[in-house]
Design an enzyme around this catalytic site. Structure first.
Site, short mmCIF file in Angstrom:
data_model
loop_
_atom_site.label_atom_id
_atom_site.label_comp_id
_atom_site.label_asym_id
_atom_site.label_seq_id
_atom_site.Cartn_x
_atom_site.Cartn_y
_atom_site.Cartn_z
N GLY A 46 43.61 31.56 47.66
CA GLY A 46 42.18 31.66 47.47
C GLY A 46 41.84 31.68 45.99
O GLY A 46 42.67 32.06 45.16
N GLN A 51 37.13 32.98 38.49
CA GLN A 51 38.53 33.06 38.04
C GLN A 51 38.93 31.88 37.14
O GLN A 51 40.00 31.91 36.54
CB GLN A 51 39.47 33.13 39.24
CG GLN A 51 39.37 34.45 39.98
CD GLN A 51 40.32 34.48 41.15
OE1 GLN A 51 39.97 34.04 42.24
NE2 GLN A 51 41.52 34.97 40.90
N CYS A 94 46.69 38.69 43.19
CA CYS A 94 45.55 37.96 42.65
C CYS A 94 46.02 37.08 41.51
O CYS A 94 46.79 37.52 40.65
CB CYS A 94 44.50 38.96 42.16
SG CYS A 94 43.02 38.21 41.50
N LEU A 95 45.54 35.84 41.50
CA LEU A 95 45.91 34.92 40.43
C LEU A 95 45.45 35.43 39.07
O LEU A 95 46.04 35.09 38.04
CB LEU A 95 45.34 33.53 40.70
CG LEU A 95 45.87 32.84 41.97
CD1 LEU A 95 45.16 31.51 42.18
CD2 LEU A 95 47.37 32.66 41.90
N HIS A 136 38.55 39.30 49.79
CA HIS A 136 39.06 39.38 48.43
C HIS A 136 38.27 38.43 47.51
O HIS A 136 37.83 38.83 46.42
CB HIS A 136 40.55 39.00 48.45
CG HIS A 136 41.21 38.95 47.13
ND1 HIS A 136 42.21 39.82 46.77
CD2 HIS A 136 41.06 38.12 46.06
CE1 HIS A 136 42.63 39.53 45.54
NE2 HIS A 136 41.95 38.49 45.09
N GLU A 137 38.08 37.19 47.94
CA GLU A 137 37.40 36.20 47.10
C GLU A 137 35.90 36.49 46.98
O GLU A 137 35.33 36.31 45.90
CB GLU A 137 37.64 34.78 47.63
CG GLU A 137 39.10 34.35 47.66
CD GLU A 137 39.85 34.54 46.34
OE1 GLU A 137 39.22 34.49 45.26
OE2 GLU A 137 41.07 34.75 46.40
N HIS A 140 35.32 38.99 44.39
CA HIS A 140 35.31 38.40 43.04
C HIS A 140 33.91 37.95 42.62
O HIS A 140 33.51 38.11 41.47
CB HIS A 140 36.24 37.18 42.95
CG HIS A 140 37.64 37.48 42.59
ND1 HIS A 140 38.02 38.08 41.41
CD2 HIS A 140 38.80 37.24 43.26
CE1 HIS A 140 39.33 38.20 41.37
NE2 HIS A 140 39.83 37.69 42.48
#
Length: 173
Positions: A46, A51, A94-95, A136-137, A140
């Protein structure tokens, strides 16, 4: 399609609340395409536009395991309209917080309303990994990170570690 650099903690942009997409333009489509390319390259399941430094309410998700059976989902202006009372613990990463993972408890099932790249308004129910990923996304997009769902002690350690790494990176530059 372009692979974009990821925004990494402690970058303050990760705490920005993203703006609605508005009109679906060629730029919006290009951003979504770049996001998918960046997500697959990372690799991740994701990615939120913030991000890659774009404060726009766009999320890309693909929880398929097989590269040959990719099932990308692009969500414009997504919002959770329902969440189950039952919860599920899942080890999240997380990226934007590389190589850090922690158990996070979230609703097991959610219903998300979003627009597609064709402008269609869709409601989709999700459970398991997809539900976790969507939550999660969407977090963000609201300036919330998965570490905000863990204990203050663990969160403070992570923030300190990434602040030190960022400082070392600046000193080396």
């Amino acid at each position: 399609m372009t692979i974009r650099p990821l925004v990494i903690l402690p970058d303050a942009r990760l705490r920005v609340t993203s703006e609605p997409v508005g009109t679906i333009t060629g730029e919006v489509r290009k951003l979504a395409s770049d996001m998918l390319e960046t997500m697959y390259d990372a690799p991740g399941v994701g990615l939120a536009a913030i991000q890659i430094g774009e404060p726009t309410r766009i999320v890309t998700v693909d929880t398929s395991k097989d590269k040959e059976a990719r099932n990308p989902l692009v969500l414009l202006d997504p919002e959770i309209v329902w969440a189950s009372e039952e919860t599920r613990s899942y080890e999240e990463g997380c990226l934007s917080i590389p190589e850090y993972y922690a158990e996070v408890v979230r609703p097991d099932r959610v219903r998300v309303r979003f627009r597609t790249l064709d402008g269609e308004v869709v409601e989709q129910e999700a459970d398991g990994l997809l539900a976790t990923c969507l939550q999660h996304e969407i977090d963000h997009l609201n300036g919330v990170l998965f570490i905000d769902h863990i204990s203050k002690l663990k969160r403070d350690r992570v923030l300190k570690k990434f602040a030190k790494a960022a400082k070392r990176g600046q000193e080396a530059a």
